[in-house]
Design a protein around this motif. Structure first.
Motif, PDB file in Angstrom:
ATOM      1  N   LEU A 119       0.815  -1.222   0.000  1.00 16.85           N
ATOM      2  CA  LEU A 119       0.000   0.000   0.000  1.00 16.85           C
ATOM      3  C   LEU A 119       0.848   1.270   0.000  1.00 16.85           C
ATOM      4  N   GLU A 120       2.150   1.148   0.178  1.00 10.98           N
ATOM      5  CA  GLU A 120       3.001   2.336   0.234  1.00 10.98           C
ATOM      6  C   GLU A 120       2.968   3.169  -1.047  1.00 10.98           C
ATOM      7  N   PRO A 121       3.018   2.584  -2.238  1.00 18.09           N
ATOM      8  CA  PRO A 121       2.926   3.441  -3.426  1.00 18.09           C
ATOM      9  C   PRO A 121       1.655   4.271  -3.467  1.00 18.09           C
ATOM     10  N   MET A 122       0.543   3.728  -2.958  1.00 22.91           N
ATOM     11  CA  MET A 122      -0.690   4.512  -2.932  1.00 22.91           C
ATOM     12  C   MET A 122      -0.568   5.678  -1.954  1.00 22.91           C
ATOM     13  N   ARG A 123       0.091   5.446  -0.818  1.00 19.85           N
ATOM     14  CA  ARG A 123       0.299   6.563   0.117  1.00 19.85           C
ATOM     15  C   ARG A 123       1.062   7.680  -0.571  1.00 19.85           C
ATOM     16  N   TRP A 124       2.127   7.327  -1.268  1.00 21.92           N
ATOM     17  CA  TRP A 124       2.920   8.334  -1.970  1.00 21.92           C
ATOM     18  C   TRP A 124       2.073   9.041  -3.028  1.00 21.92           C
ATOM     19  N   ALA A 125       1.306   8.273  -3.785  1.00 20.51           N
ATOM     20  CA  ALA A 125       0.493   8.880  -4.847  1.00 20.51           C
ATOM     21  C   ALA A 125      -0.532   9.847  -4.277  1.00 20.51           C
ATOM     22  N   LEU A 126      -1.211   9.449  -3.193  1.00 23.75           N
ATOM     23  CA  LEU A 126      -2.239  10.310  -2.616  1.00 23.75           C
ATOM     24  C   LEU A 126      -1.624  11.545  -1.959  1.00 23.75           C
ATOM     25  N   GLU A 127      -0.491  11.393  -1.302  1.00 28.73           N
ATOM     26  CA  GLU A 127       0.169  12.551  -0.694  1.00 28.73           C
ATOM     27  C   GLU A 127       0.594  13.554  -1.769  1.00 28.73           C
ATOM     28  N   ALA A 128       1.070  13.052  -2.894  1.00 24.13           N
ATOM     29  CA  ALA A 128       1.464  13.946  -3.990  1.00 24.13           C
ATOM     30  C   ALA A 128       0.245  14.673  -4.552  1.00 24.13           C
TER      31      ALA A 128
END
Length: 335
Positions: A119-128
Motif C-alpha cells: 500500500l506504500e505506493p498509494m500513500r505516496w500517490a495520494l500525498e502527492a
C-alpha cells in the motif's frame, strides 16, 4: 532531494532503475536492505538507504514519475501466504486510504508487516495529489497474485483523474530469457494509459521457437542468453511432494523457469547427465536481463536477483508510462 525526475520505492538491486535509465529518466531508489544497497552503489545507482515509510513526495520535489515493486514474499506461492490470505483486507484498507482515513492501527495488526508495504505506493500517490503535485506517471510491478490489489489501485487512481492500465504480463514476451508472469500497473495523467505491447512471442512447451506470430521476435532461450555454456539441462530446485523425479526441467534451448532467490540450488547437467557448475551470480543476473558484468555485491545475492524486476520488462513498462500520450482505449490484460 532534487535532480531526480523519478523515485523508485523498494528499489532492490536496480532492475526498475536500469529500465528507467534506459527510457531516459533519472531515477533515485529507496532501499532498506544493505545487501541490495551495496549492489546499487557498486552499479552507480542513486540510492537512499532507508525505509520508504520514512519518506514521501515532499522529499523528492522534482520527481514526476513514481515506480515501485513492493516486497512479494508474503504474496508469492513460494512464500508464507500471509499476503494472499489478507488480500481482501488489503483491498479494504486501500479504499479507506482513498477516503483519507488512517489505517495505521490495521497495518500494525497484519500477520506480516511486509504485506502492508504493497500500500506504500498509494500513500505516496495520494500525498502527492493532496500536495498539488501529482505524479505524471506511475509504474508498479509485483507477483501475479497481487493483481487483485492493482485492480483496486486502478479504481482509486481513476477517481483521482488518472488513466490506468493493469494486467498480468509474461516476461519472455519482452525479451527476458525466462518465463515469469508479473502483475503490473501503468497510470498516467496525460493521455490514455496502455500496457507495453509484447515484442516477443509467448513460450509454450512443445511449440518451436520459430513458430507463432511472425510480427513478433522469437522468445529468448537460456542458451542464447548464456552462449558460453553450450548445451545443458537445468533441474529445478522445486519438487512435488518431495519426489525428486517430479522436479521441473528446462533445456538450454528453452527459456529458464522463473528465477527465484534459490536459483543456486538448481542443478545443471550435460546431455549425459553429468554435473556441470551451477549458475554464477552473473549468469543468474543475465536471466533477469542484467548485464553480464553487473557488480553484484553484499550477501544473499541469489535473493537480490530473484526479487529484482527483470530489466527489459521494467524498461518496457516505463516507456509505456512516459511515451507520447496514446489515443487508443486502455488495455486490460488478464493472462
Amino acid at each position: 532531494m532534487s535532480t531526480y525526475d523519478t523515485v523508485d520505492l523498494f528499489a532492490g538491486p536496480g532492475g526498475l532503475d536500469m529500465g528507467a535509465t534506459a527510457a531516459g529518466l533519472r531515477p533515485v531508489g529507496i532501499e532498506r536492505d544493505a545487501n541490495a544497497v551495496a549492489t546499487r552503489v557498486a552499479a552507480g545507482l542513486a540510492t537512499v538507504h532507508d525505509d520508504v515509510r520514512r519518506y514521501g513526495p515532499a522529499d523528492f520535489l522534482d520527481a514526476e514519475t513514481l515506480l515501485g515493486g513492493p516486497p512479494c514474499q508474503t504474496f508469492t506461492v513460494a512464500g508464507t501466504g500471509a499476503g494472499r490470505r489478507a488480500l481482501d483486507s488489503v483491498v479494504g484498507l486501500l479504499h479507506r486510504m482513498a477516503r483519507r482515513e488512517s489505517i495505521a492501527e490495521e497495518l500494525a495488526g497484519l500477520d506480516d508487516v511486509r504485506t502492508g508495504l504493497v500500500l506504500e505506493p498509494m500513500r505516496w500517490a495520494l500525498e502527492a495529489i493532496d500536495a498539488g503535485r501529482p505524479y505524471r506517471a506511475i509504474v508498479l510491478e509485483q507477483v501475479q497474485q497481487v493483481q487483485q490489489v492493482w485492480v483496486a489501485y486502478a479504481e482509486v487512481l481513476r477517481a483521482e483523474g488518472y488513466s490506468v492500465a493493469t494486467g498480468v504480463l509474461r516476461s519472455e514476451q519482452f525479451g527476458v530469457p525466462q518465463t515469469r508472469r508479473r502483475a503490473v500497473l501503468v497510470a498516467r495523467l496525460d493521455g490514455v494509459a496502455v500496457l507495453p505491447a509484447p515484442t516477443h512471442r509467448p513460450y509454450r512447451a512443445g511449440v518451436p521457437q520459430d513458430a507463432g506470430d511472425a510480427r513478433l521476435l522469437p522468445w529468448v532461450s537460456i542458451g542464447q542468453a548464456l552462449p558460453h555454456r553450450g548445451p545443458f539441462e537445468v533441474i529445478s530446485n522445486y519438487g512435488t511432494g518431495g519426489d525428486p523425479k517430479n522436479r521441473g526441467r528446462r533445456t538450454s534451448a528453452q527459456p529458464a523457469a522463473t528465477v527465484t532467490g534459490k536459483i543456486r540450488r538448481n542443478r545443471i547437467v550435460d546431455s549425459a547427465g553429468c554435473e556441470l557448475p551451477r549458475f554464477t551470480n552473473g549468469e543468474a543476473g543475465q536471466l533477469q536481463g542484467f548485464p553480464a558484468d553487473y557488480p553484484w555485491s553484499g550477501c544473499d545475492i541469489g535473493q537480490q536477483i530473484g526479487n529484482a524486476v527483470a530489466v527489459p520488462l521494467g524498461a518496457a513498462l516505463v516507456r509505456a508510462a512516459i511515451s507520447e500520450p496514446a489515443s487508443a482505449p486502455a488495455l486490460e490484460v488478464a493472462a
